[in-house]
Enzyme design. Structure first.
Site, PDB file in Angstrom:
ATOM      1  N   HIS A 176       0.831  -1.218   0.000  1.00 33.75           N
ATOM      2  CA  HIS A 176       0.000   0.000   0.000  1.00 33.75           C
ATOM      3  C   HIS A 176       0.866   1.270   0.000  1.00 33.75           C
ATOM      4  CE1 HIS A 176      -3.559  -2.480   1.061  1.00 33.75           C
ATOM      5  NE2 HIS A 176      -2.681  -3.143   1.809  1.00 33.75           N
ATOM      6  N   LYS A 214      19.438  18.021 -12.096  1.00 30.48           N
ATOM      7  CA  LYS A 214      18.344  17.040 -11.992  1.00 30.48           C
ATOM      8  C   LYS A 214      18.522  15.959 -13.056  1.00 30.48           C
ATOM      9  CE  LYS A 214      13.276  16.965 -11.604  1.00 30.48           C
ATOM     10  NZ  LYS A 214      12.826  16.189 -12.771  1.00 30.48           N
ATOM     11  N   SER A 237      16.641  18.410 -16.904  1.00 30.51           N
ATOM     12  CA  SER A 237      15.861  19.633 -16.978  1.00 30.51           C
ATOM     13  C   SER A 237      16.736  20.795 -17.410  1.00 30.51           C
ATOM     14  CB  SER A 237      15.237  19.942 -15.614  1.00 30.51           C
ATOM     15  OG  SER A 237      14.586  21.197 -15.631  1.00 30.51           O
ATOM     16  N   GLU A 289      10.989   5.150 -17.618  1.00 30.70           N
ATOM     17  CA  GLU A 289       9.841   5.869 -18.188  1.00 30.70           C
ATOM     18  C   GLU A 289       9.556   5.399 -19.616  1.00 30.70           C
ATOM     19  OE1 GLU A 289      10.488  10.130 -15.821  1.00 30.70           O
ATOM     20  OE2 GLU A 289      11.056   9.932 -17.927  1.00 30.70           O
TER      21      GLU A 289
END
Length: 394
Positions: free
Chosen positions: A184, A320, A314, A327
């Site tokens: 969860h 970053k 970025s 992905e």
């Protein structure tokens, strides 16, 4: 230029081209996707045409000199030559007739060239009467789809085996790294990072077993069924010979479907196979999600995994680095699921003795196999093999 004619009229064809009038008509009629036929599918068409010519020689129906030239031309196609001469769109009406005629015309004109004759001299070597002897688009295209799928599946399974090996090795490397197991998305009980990665290896292997089981049914083909499965215009000896020759050229057993009418009417086995690709993509996407979550941060997230830095993440946030490889796996999984839906709808849309939607089935099936293979290789080589554990954080 040369003039070619059919019962609809005449068309001028540049003499440098190996395709002819029916291919040209299809180019004008089906400007749909902008994508040409899959390279492996063209190779598979060459295999089918070479096998058919060999079988027709064995029955004695094909003149020896013509048959030899057709076999040589078809084998050139099966070796990857003349790809630029296959110009019809992937999605087309006619149940693949234009794909079949594109192959017939290219092989006929190349055979004429081998014999020292001029292109378009179809009285000597005919795309229909010789290259397509004892065949129909309705058995050639389904057979070529299966041959192509088998060939592409070998590449996918090899990529998946390499990925599973990488996960297993990481599992061994991380076997002593204790971390928190989560259910969860909440802390549950401890687990090792190695146990998680060994589980990923097993999920990939299980997906492989599904694919291996499903591809077996695609070794049964309807070659010799001709138009509706009754075998009209094909000798019984030819039907036995052509599958034998296909097996020789492919390097693994190919056999005739038990019921040729059924095999010509129905494409459910392609839907079954596509479903295994979808399930595999779902499993891989779940793994990619885990990798992204465990690598989140690095300062304010879980930061348990250190993914290899592949590119700046970025232009506005210096330093970053995003999890671009997992992905990509997610997005490929979504595409495979979408392709599977198209295949499902097309399989359902068959009527009576033929499913005329096979071009869109083939387009989406080959696309799924290609992008999934590429994504698995990318996930393995550019992510999993270079993953490091943040032991202190774990």
């Amino acid at each position: 230029m040369r003039t070619e004619k059919d019962f609809l009229g005449e068309i001028q064809i540049p003499n440098r081209l190996y395709y002819g009038i029916q291919t040209t008509r299809a180019m004008h009629n089906f400007n749909i996707t902008g994508y040409e036929l899959d390279r492996d599918f063209i190779i598979s068409l060459g295999i089918v045409k070479a096998a058919a010519a060999r079988a027709n020689l064995r029955t004695g129906r094909m003149p020896a000199q013509i048959g030899a030239a057709i076999i040589k031309a078809a084998e050139e196609v099966s070796e990857g030559q003349w790809q630029d001469q296959f110009v019809v769109d992937c999605i087309q009406g006619g149940a693949g007739t234009s794909m079949n005629m594109n192959a017939n015309e290219v092989i006929a004109n190349r055979a004429l060239e081998i014999l020292g004759a001029k292109k378009g001299n179809y009285d000597l070597v005919s795309p229909n009467n010789h290259v397509d002897m004892a065949q129909s688009a309705n058995d050639v295209i389904p057979t070529a789809i299966r041959i192509c799928t088998i060939r592409k599946t070998h590449k996918l399974l090899a990529a998946m085996e390499n990925l599973a090996t990488a996960f297993r090795r990481k599992g061994e490397e991380f076997s002593q790294i204790l971390k928190m197991g989560r259910t969860h998305l909440q802390d549950a009980v401890p687990i090792t990072l190695g146990q998680e990665f060994q589980a990923y290896a097993e999920a990939v292997h299980r997906s492989m077993r599904r694919i291996e089981a499903a591809v077996l049914s695609l070794h049964a083909v309807n070659m010799g069924a001709t138009a509706v499965g009754t075998g009209i215009n094909a000798e019984p000896e030819y039907i036995a010979f052509v599958t034998e020759e296909l097996g020789k050229l492919l390097g693994e057993p190919i056999y005739s479907a038990k019921n040729m009418v059924d095999a010509t009417q129905n494409t459910d086995e392609l839907a079954e196979f596509s479903a295994t690709l979808k399930v595999s993509a779902l499993a891989l996407s779940k793994i990619a999600n885990d990798l992204r979550l465990m690598a989140s941060g690095p300062r304010c997230g879980l930061n348990e995994l250190l993914l290899p830095a592949m590119q700046p993440g970025s232009s506005i946030m210096p330093g970053k680095v995003n999890p671009v490889i997992p992905e990509t796996m997610n997005q490929v999984a979504f595409q495979v699921c979408g392709n599977d839906l198209v295949i499902s709808l097309a399989v359902e849309a068959g009527q009576f003795e033929l499913n005329v939607m096979e071009p869109v089935i083939a387009y989406n099936l080959f696309h799924s196999l290609t992008v999934l293979t590429n994504a698995v290789n990318t996930l393995n080589l550019k992510c999993v093999q270079e993953i490091r554990a943040n032991v202190e954080k774990c």
